[in-house]
Design a protein around this motif. Structure first.
Motif, PDB file in Angstrom:
ATOM      1  N   PHE A 196      22.547   0.453  -2.449  1.00  0.00           N
ATOM      2  CA  PHE A 196      22.938  -0.295  -1.409  1.00  0.00           C
ATOM      3  C   PHE A 196      22.009  -0.807  -0.665  1.00  0.00           C
ATOM      4  N   VAL A 197      21.140  -0.189  -0.192  1.00  0.00           N
ATOM      5  CA  VAL A 197      19.689  -0.474   0.697  1.00  0.00           C
ATOM      6  C   VAL A 197      19.118  -1.355  -0.162  1.00  0.00           C
ATOM      7  N   GLU A 198      18.861  -1.147  -1.527  1.00  0.00           N
ATOM      8  CA  GLU A 198      18.069  -2.147  -2.308  1.00  0.00           C
ATOM      9  C   GLU A 198      18.905  -3.584  -2.372  1.00  0.00           C
ATOM     10  N   HIS A 199      20.118  -3.514  -2.636  1.00  0.00           N
ATOM     11  CA  HIS A 199      20.766  -4.717  -2.689  1.00  0.00           C
ATOM     12  C   HIS A 199      21.024  -5.527  -1.386  1.00  0.00           C
ATOM     13  N   TYR A 200      21.330  -5.083  -0.370  1.00  0.00           N
ATOM     14  CA  TYR A 200      21.635  -5.652   0.799  1.00  0.00           C
ATOM     15  C   TYR A 200      20.574  -5.743   1.976  1.00  0.00           C
ATOM     16  N   LEU A 201      19.603  -4.926   2.068  1.00  0.00           N
ATOM     17  CA  LEU A 201      18.466  -4.941   2.994  1.00  0.00           C
ATOM     18  C   LEU A 201      17.244  -5.613   2.298  1.00  0.00           C
ATOM     19  N   PRO A 202      16.886  -6.551   2.970  1.00  0.00           N
ATOM     20  CA  PRO A 202      15.992  -7.563   2.062  1.00  0.00           C
ATOM     21  C   PRO A 202      14.618  -6.778   2.332  1.00  0.00           C
ATOM     22  N   ASN A 203      14.393  -6.268   3.190  1.00  0.00           N
ATOM     23  CA  ASN A 203      13.128  -5.421   3.204  1.00  0.00           C
ATOM     24  C   ASN A 203      13.065  -3.879   2.987  1.00  0.00           C
ATOM     25  N   GLY A 204      14.263  -3.448   2.581  1.00  0.00           N
ATOM     26  CA  GLY A 204      14.497  -2.175   2.260  1.00  0.00           C
ATOM     27  C   GLY A 204      14.545  -1.260   3.604  1.00  0.00           C
ATOM     28  N   PHE A 205      13.759  -0.249   3.808  1.00  0.00           N
ATOM     29  CA  PHE A 205      14.036   0.526   5.210  1.00  0.00           C
ATOM     30  C   PHE A 205      12.666  -0.124   5.722  1.00  0.00           C
ATOM     31  N   SER A 206      11.878  -0.998   5.337  1.00  0.00           N
ATOM     32  CA  SER A 206      10.788  -1.585   6.619  1.00  0.00           C
ATOM     33  C   SER A 206      11.495  -2.420   7.323  1.00  0.00           C
ATOM     34  N   LYS A 207      10.703  -2.781   8.603  1.00  0.00           N
ATOM     35  CA  LYS A 207      11.132  -3.559   9.571  1.00  0.00           C
ATOM     36  C   LYS A 207      11.079  -4.976   9.001  1.00  0.00           C
ATOM     37  N   LYS A 208       9.836  -5.431   8.549  1.00  0.00           N
ATOM     38  CA  LYS A 208       9.713  -6.880   7.870  1.00  0.00           C
ATOM     39  C   LYS A 208       8.984  -6.706   6.902  1.00  0.00           C
ATOM     40  N   GLU A 209       8.752  -7.760   6.085  1.00  0.00           N
ATOM     41  CA  GLU A 209       8.004  -8.148   4.746  1.00  0.00           C
ATOM     42  C   GLU A 209       6.586  -7.722   4.745  1.00  0.00           C
ATOM     43  N   GLY A 210       6.122  -6.913   4.032  1.00  0.00           N
ATOM     44  CA  GLY A 210       4.702  -6.655   4.190  1.00  0.00           C
ATOM     45  C   GLY A 210       4.346  -5.661   4.845  1.00  0.00           C
ATOM     46  N   HIS A 211       5.434  -4.824   5.568  1.00  0.00           N
ATOM     47  CA  HIS A 211       5.171  -3.513   6.318  1.00  0.00           C
ATOM     48  C   HIS A 211       5.017  -2.538   5.451  1.00  0.00           C
ATOM     49  N   VAL A 212       4.114  -1.449   5.433  1.00  0.00           N
ATOM     50  CA  VAL A 212       3.774  -0.588   4.588  1.00  0.00           C
ATOM     51  C   VAL A 212       4.544   0.737   4.696  1.00  0.00           C
ATOM     52  N   ARG A 213       4.555   0.940   6.028  1.00  0.00           N
ATOM     53  CA  ARG A 213       4.880   2.217   6.632  1.00  0.00           C
ATOM     54  C   ARG A 213       6.516   2.110   7.338  1.00  0.00           C
ATOM     55  N   THR A 214       7.081   2.973   7.323  1.00  0.00           N
ATOM     56  CA  THR A 214       8.644   2.945   7.950  1.00  0.00           C
ATOM     57  C   THR A 214       8.830   4.124   8.860  1.00  0.00           C
ATOM     58  N   PRO A 215       9.013   3.801  10.032  1.00  0.00           N
ATOM     59  CA  PRO A 215       9.389   4.739  10.855  1.00  0.00           C
ATOM     60  C   PRO A 215      10.496   5.969  10.552  1.00  0.00           C
ATOM     61  N   ARG A 216      10.228   7.072  10.744  1.00  0.00           N
ATOM     62  CA  ARG A 216      10.961   8.232  10.238  1.00  0.00           C
ATOM     63  C   ARG A 216      12.411   8.158  10.821  1.00  0.00           C
ATOM     64  N   ILE A 217      12.533   7.568  12.138  1.00  0.00           N
ATOM     65  CA  ILE A 217      13.709   7.250  12.942  1.00  0.00           C
ATOM     66  C   ILE A 217      14.676   6.251  12.181  1.00  0.00           C
ATOM     67  N   ARG A 218      13.911   4.989  11.812  1.00  0.00           N
ATOM     68  CA  ARG A 218      14.375   4.006  11.252  1.00  0.00           C
ATOM     69  C   ARG A 218      15.107   4.459  10.067  1.00  0.00           C
ATOM     70  N   PHE A 219      14.199   4.900   9.147  1.00  0.00           N
ATOM     71  CA  PHE A 219      14.701   5.549   7.710  1.00  0.00           C
ATOM     72  C   PHE A 219      16.014   6.467   7.934  1.00  0.00           C
ATOM     73  N   GLU A 220      15.990   7.300   8.785  1.00  0.00           N
ATOM     74  CA  GLU A 220      16.923   8.319   9.151  1.00  0.00           C
ATOM     75  C   GLU A 220      18.290   7.684   9.410  1.00  0.00           C
ATOM     76  N   ALA A 221      18.234   6.684  10.456  1.00  0.00           N
ATOM     77  CA  ALA A 221      19.370   5.931  11.013  1.00  0.00           C
ATOM     78  C   ALA A 221      19.918   5.111   9.780  1.00  0.00           C
ATOM     79  N   ILE A 222      19.094   4.433   9.047  1.00  0.00           N
ATOM     80  CA  ILE A 222      19.855   3.719   7.971  1.00  0.00           C
ATOM     81  C   ILE A 222      20.339   4.422   6.722  1.00  0.00           C
ATOM     82  N   SER A 223      19.591   5.495   6.219  1.00  0.00           N
ATOM     83  CA  SER A 223      19.946   6.219   5.221  1.00  0.00           C
ATOM     84  C   SER A 223      21.165   7.113   5.368  1.00  0.00           C
ATOM     85  N   VAL A 224      21.167   7.912   6.597  1.00  0.00           N
ATOM     86  CA  VAL A 224      22.501   8.568   6.865  1.00  0.00           C
ATOM     87  C   VAL A 224      23.415   7.817   7.140  1.00  0.00           C
ATOM     88  N   GLY A 225      23.135   6.415   7.834  1.00  0.00           N
ATOM     89  CA  GLY A 225      24.439   5.649   8.456  1.00  0.00           C
ATOM     90  C   GLY A 225      24.983   4.806   7.169  1.00  0.00           C
TER      91      GLY A 225
END
Length: 87
Positions: A4-33
């Protein structure tokens, strides 16, 4: 959830294109939500993903966001409810 994330979130868990790191809080919210939304509706097709750039989501997932139980629940439920169109 990952499909689902791969299909609907253009940058995956990242905030913007080119960002290499994803904050744990953002990953947690998106993945569990997303997982909770898919439990309620397995064939989920969101109407919009614009909420990812909303001030509310940014506020819920910034480094200032606490790891207190109510705040963790609030950001996870925000993602779930946005995907299910409850907000």
């Amino acid at each position: 959830m990952l499909n689902f994330v791969e299909h609907y979130l253009p940058n995956g868990f990242s905030k913007k294109e080119g960002h290499v790191r994803t904050p744990r809080i953002r990953f947690e919210a998106i993945s569990v939500g997303v997982a909770l939304a898919l439990r309620e509706k397995s064939n989920l097709k969101p109407k919009s993903m614009n909420w990812l750039d909303s001030p509310e989501f940014k506020d819920y997932t910034t480094s200032d966001a606490s790891n207190s139980r109510p705040k963790v629940i609030r950001r996870i439920e925000y993602v779930r409810d946005q995907l299910l169109g409850k907000i």
